[in-house]
Design an enzyme around this catalytic site. Structure first.
Site, mmCIF file in Angstrom:
data_model
loop_
_atom_site.group_PDB
_atom_site.id
_atom_site.type_symbol
_atom_site.label_atom_id
_atom_site.label_comp_id
_atom_site.label_asym_id
_atom_site.label_seq_id
_atom_site.Cartn_x
_atom_site.Cartn_y
_atom_site.Cartn_z
ATOM 1 N N ASP A 1 -6.862 1.844 0.655
ATOM 2 C CA ASP A 1 -7.093 2.276 2.458
ATOM 3 C C ASP A 1 -8.650 1.950 2.802
ATOM 4 O OD1 ASP A 1 -8.309 4.319 1.367
ATOM 5 O OD2 ASP A 1 -7.390 5.755 2.855
ATOM 6 N N LYS B 1 1.562 -1.343 0.110
ATOM 7 C CA LYS B 1 -0.003 0.078 0.339
ATOM 8 C C LYS B 1 0.665 1.382 0.143
ATOM 9 C CE LYS B 1 -3.047 2.525 2.795
ATOM 10 N NZ LYS B 1 -2.267 2.877 4.454
#
Ligand code: SF4
Length: 214
Positions: free
Chosen positions: A142, A124
């Site tokens: 997210d 991420k």
């Protein structure tokens, strides 16, 4: 989980996002690629506002890997102690700075494989850096993107990897670069976790969420 919306609907959704904010920006403060890596790594389980508060002075003192090493573990720890998991994060910042100095001449690599090899940098974080700094159409899923994607049907998926694939597979290529920020900002300010503001949502008529608020 909503069903995947059809291509034309997704194109209409992103056309509306683009009309309302042509150049969406992330909210994590940084002054260069290196401070972006550090800021994103610090943001795990912390708010952007909390990270910005902690990094304001830190980045004035240490905006390169070498300066961070000169500040040392204790110095970094002191600056970020208001952020969750700060001890571990401080250790990772020192370790990743050492690797950047030793292996990359103090520069941030433009490669997902190299980024995820750094301590404290997962897929991420790497995707945020690739997207925001290097302009890749990389998607960092997210909590906000996961929620918006599954409520609306823009990019449903049972976990973050499935949502990432759904974005890559279903969002028209001309919207891929900014999709990340449009979805985050929509989730943060409109499609909020506890009570989405459906009455003010510009994609309300296209969203599949069955429990819309008035
Ligand atoms: S209509 Fe409501 S649930 Fe659907 S995207 Fe908008 S805010 Fe979220």
């Amino acid at each position: 989980m909503a069903k995947q919306l059809p291509y034309d609907t997704i194109r209409e959704i992103f056309t509306r996002f683009q009309n309302s904010e042509a150049e969406p920006k992330g909210e994590l403060n940084h002054v260069n690629a290196y401070t972006l890596v550090v800021a994103v790594a610090l943001s795990a389980q912390a708010t952007d506002a909390g990270v910005n508060k902690a990094t304001e002075k830190l980045f004035q003192i240490a905006d390169t890997p070498q300066k961070m090493l000169d500040l040392g573990l204790e110095g970094v720890t002191e600056h970020i102690k208001t952020i969750g998991l700060f001890r571990n994060k401080a250790k990772n910042v020192i370790k990743l700075s050492q690797i950047l100095v030793d292996d990359y001449g103090g520069e941030v690599p433009n490669s997902r494989a190299a980024l995820v090899s750094l301590p404290g940098v997962g897929r991420k974080t790497a995707n945020v850096v690739l997207n925001m700094w290097w302009g890749h159409p990389a998607q960092a899923v997210d909590t906000h993107i996961f929620r918006v994607g599954n409520r609306s049907g823009i990019c449903p998926g049972k976990d973050v990897d499935a949502v990432e694939r759904s974005i890559e597979d279903n969002i028209p290529v001309d919207f891929q670069q900014h999709a990340h920020h449009w979805l985050i900002l929509h989730g943060r300010y409109v499609c909020k976790a506890r009570k989405p503001v459906c009455a003010n949502c510009i994609i309300r008529d296209l969203c599949q969420f069955e429990e819309k608020t008035e």
